[in-house]
Enzyme design. Structure first.
Site, PDB file in Angstrom:
ATOM      1  N   ARG A  60       0.962  -0.901   0.266  1.00 21.11           N
ATOM      2  CA  ARG A  60       0.130   0.405   0.117  1.00 21.11           C
ATOM      3  C   ARG A  60       0.639   1.122  -0.172  1.00 21.11           C
ATOM      4  O   ARG A  60       0.077   2.137  -1.541  1.00 21.11           O
ATOM      5  CB  ARG A  60      -1.105   0.387   1.004  1.00 21.11           C
ATOM      6  N   HIS A 108      -8.249   6.945  10.178  1.00 19.07           N
ATOM      7  CA  HIS A 108      -8.097   5.690  10.043  1.00 19.07           C
ATOM      8  C   HIS A 108      -6.394   5.112   9.886  1.00 19.07           C
ATOM      9  O   HIS A 108      -5.445   4.266   9.503  1.00 19.07           O
ATOM     10  CB  HIS A 108      -8.120   4.937   8.838  1.00 19.07           C
ATOM     11  N   THR A 175     -17.107   8.523  -0.447  1.00 17.52           N
ATOM     12  CA  THR A 175     -17.065   6.873   0.122  1.00 17.52           C
ATOM     13  C   THR A 175     -17.957   6.495   0.254  1.00 17.52           C
ATOM     14  O   THR A 175     -19.747   6.862   0.446  1.00 17.52           O
ATOM     15  CB  THR A 175     -16.990   6.966   2.317  1.00 17.52           C
TER      16      THR A 175
HETATM   17  P1  OAD Z   1     -14.996   2.032  -0.400  1.00 17.01           P
HETATM   18  O1  OAD Z   1     -14.089   1.252  -1.013  1.00 17.01           O
HETATM   19  O2  OAD Z   1     -15.352   0.830   0.596  1.00 17.01           O
HETATM   20  O3  OAD Z   1     -15.972   3.119  -1.194  1.00 17.01           O
HETATM   21  C1  OAD Z   1     -15.757   4.003  -2.402  1.00 17.01           C
HETATM   22  C2  OAD Z   1     -16.206   4.876  -2.562  1.00 17.01           C
HETATM   23  O4  OAD Z   1     -15.921   5.812  -3.299  1.00 17.01           O
HETATM   24  C3  OAD Z   1     -17.907   3.864  -3.335  1.00 17.01           C
HETATM   25  O5  OAD Z   1     -19.384   4.766  -3.118  1.00 17.01           O
HETATM   26  C4  OAD Z   1     -17.559   4.230  -4.731  1.00 17.01           C
HETATM   27  O6  OAD Z   1     -18.480   4.387  -5.482  1.00 17.01           O
HETATM   28  C5  OAD Z   1     -16.763   5.761  -5.162  1.00 17.01           C
HETATM   29  N1  OAD Z   1     -16.106   5.860  -6.423  1.00 17.01           N
HETATM   30  C6  OAD Z   1     -15.329   4.899  -6.916  1.00 17.01           C
HETATM   31  N2  OAD Z   1     -14.498   5.458  -7.852  1.00 17.01           N
HETATM   32  C7  OAD Z   1     -15.093   6.919  -7.480  1.00 17.01           C
HETATM   33  C8  OAD Z   1     -14.744   7.961  -8.394  1.00 17.01           C
HETATM   34  N3  OAD Z   1     -13.200   7.975  -9.715  1.00 17.01           N
HETATM   35  N4  OAD Z   1     -15.028   9.183  -7.448  1.00 17.01           N
HETATM   36  C9  OAD Z   1     -16.046   8.906  -7.046  1.00 17.01           C
HETATM   37  N5  OAD Z   1     -16.322   8.148  -6.225  1.00 17.01           N
HETATM   38  C10 OAD Z   1     -16.141   7.398  -6.510  1.00 17.01           C
HETATM   39  O7  OAD Z   1     -13.927   2.566   0.426  1.00 17.01           O
HETATM   40  P2  OAD Z   1     -14.665   3.552   1.651  1.00 17.01           P
HETATM   41  O8  OAD Z   1     -15.746   4.521   2.330  1.00 17.01           O
HETATM   42  O9  OAD Z   1     -13.401   4.604   1.847  1.00 17.01           O
HETATM   43  O10 OAD Z   1     -11.116   1.179   6.447  1.00 17.01           O
HETATM   44  O11 OAD Z   1     -13.985   2.651   2.629  1.00 17.01           O
HETATM   45  C11 OAD Z   1     -13.717   2.512   4.448  1.00 17.01           C
HETATM   46  C12 OAD Z   1     -12.661   2.381   5.008  1.00 17.01           C
HETATM   47  O12 OAD Z   1     -12.971   0.845   4.584  1.00 17.01           O
HETATM   48  C13 OAD Z   1     -10.976   2.311   4.283  1.00 17.01           C
HETATM   49  O13 OAD Z   1     -10.884   3.744   5.401  1.00 17.01           O
HETATM   50  C14 OAD Z   1     -10.640   1.134   5.539  1.00 17.01           C
HETATM   51  C15 OAD Z   1     -11.588   0.082   4.727  1.00 17.01           C
HETATM   52  O14 OAD Z   1     -11.409  -0.935   5.005  1.00 17.01           O
HETATM   53  C16 OAD Z   1      -9.480   0.785   7.245  1.00 17.01           C
HETATM   54  O15 OAD Z   1      -9.275  -0.454   6.959  1.00 17.01           O
HETATM   55  C17 OAD Z   1      -9.605   0.377   8.962  1.00 17.01           C
END
Ligand code: OAD
Length: 239
Positions: A60, A108, A175
């Protein structure tokens, strides 16, 4: 006398860094499709197989070092000329910092730092270096990545809640709002706080009166939203 700048808080997630080449977690082919959370991102995984955990986060870190901030990160940094901005990010990358944002809280953790596996308050910068078994903290314990694993408390949650509770404007970017307690921050806002969500997908389970969704790519829709917020400034609310 009132404040002259509105308080704007951003909650960002993996989607804001996707177009910088850093994969998201839950999209198709995302990191949690490629890896089992229980094998790389829990305290139990660390006890069972620390080498595998170190290897996962070393990868990462390598990708983060190679990535560059994109127009979404840069537009949010630009907002600081017009608003009192705080970024609360779930991301462990440093792309908001490199884009020039000043007030950033990493809910995080941060991949460019390591922490003592015995005393989590001992945190050091490691920048691009790989962490290996045998790398010790100053009190002689194995160093681990400075990231919050599933099942661990989120030490900065209280600080994040305070920041969000004072926001006039709350912008959520990239997110899935699947991970708690971070996802609760949407419900921490003041009643009249204006809310925006920028995401590739419509987040249909989130419904508020004063919520506007900008569906699409972060690199396109965040700069558009920022332009709008600069052209039509939102004045501070008192409630
Ligand atoms: P997710 O992978 O759960 O969500 C990513 C979001 O970004 C989704 O809603 C997609 O639709 C959106 N997305 C993807 N590409 C995009 C783009 N080019 N433009 C706009 N939106 C886009 O990631 P997180 O919500 O960040 O934690 O995940 C939260 C936590 O889960 C992370 O911090 C990590 C993970 O497990 C830990 O590891 C503790």
């Amino acid at each position: 006398m009132g404040r002259n700048k509105s308080r704007l808080v951003v909650l960002s997630g993996a989607g804001i860094s996707a177009e910088s080449g850093l994969g998201t977690f839950r999209d198709k082919g995302g990191l949690w499709d490629q890896y089992d959370i229980n094998e790389v991102a829990t305290p139990e995984a660390w006890e069972r197989n620390p080498e595998l955990v170190l290897d996962f986060y070393n990868k990462r870190r390598e990708l983060v070092i190679k990535a560059e901030p994109n127009p979404a990160h840069l537009a949010l940094a630009e907002l600081e000329k017009h608003y009192d901005v705080n970024i609360v990010t779930q991301n462990i990358d440093d792309l908001h910092e490199r884009a020039g944002s000043k007030n950033i809280l990493h809910l995080h953790g941060e991949i460019l730092k390591a922490q003592c596996s015995y005393d989590p308050t001992e945190v050091i910068d490691i920048n691009g270096a790989h962490l290996k078994l045998g790398d010790l903290s100053s009190n002689g314990y194995q160093l681990r990545p400075h990231v919050v694993w599933f099942g661990e408390p989120v030490p900065l949650m209280f600080d994040a809640e305070k920041i969000v509770s004072e926001a006039d404007i709350f912008v959520v970017v990239g997110t899935s709002l699947n991970v708690y307690p971070a996802a609760n921050l949407l419900y921490t806002c003041k009643k009249f706080c204006k809310k925006y969500i920028v995401d590739l997908n419509e987040l249909s389970n989130v419904k508020f009166n004063n919520l506007t969704q900008f569906q699409g790519k972060a690199t396109e829709r965040v700069p558009e939203l920022v332009d709008e917020l600069i052209k039509n400034p939102i004045i501070p609310t008192t409630l």
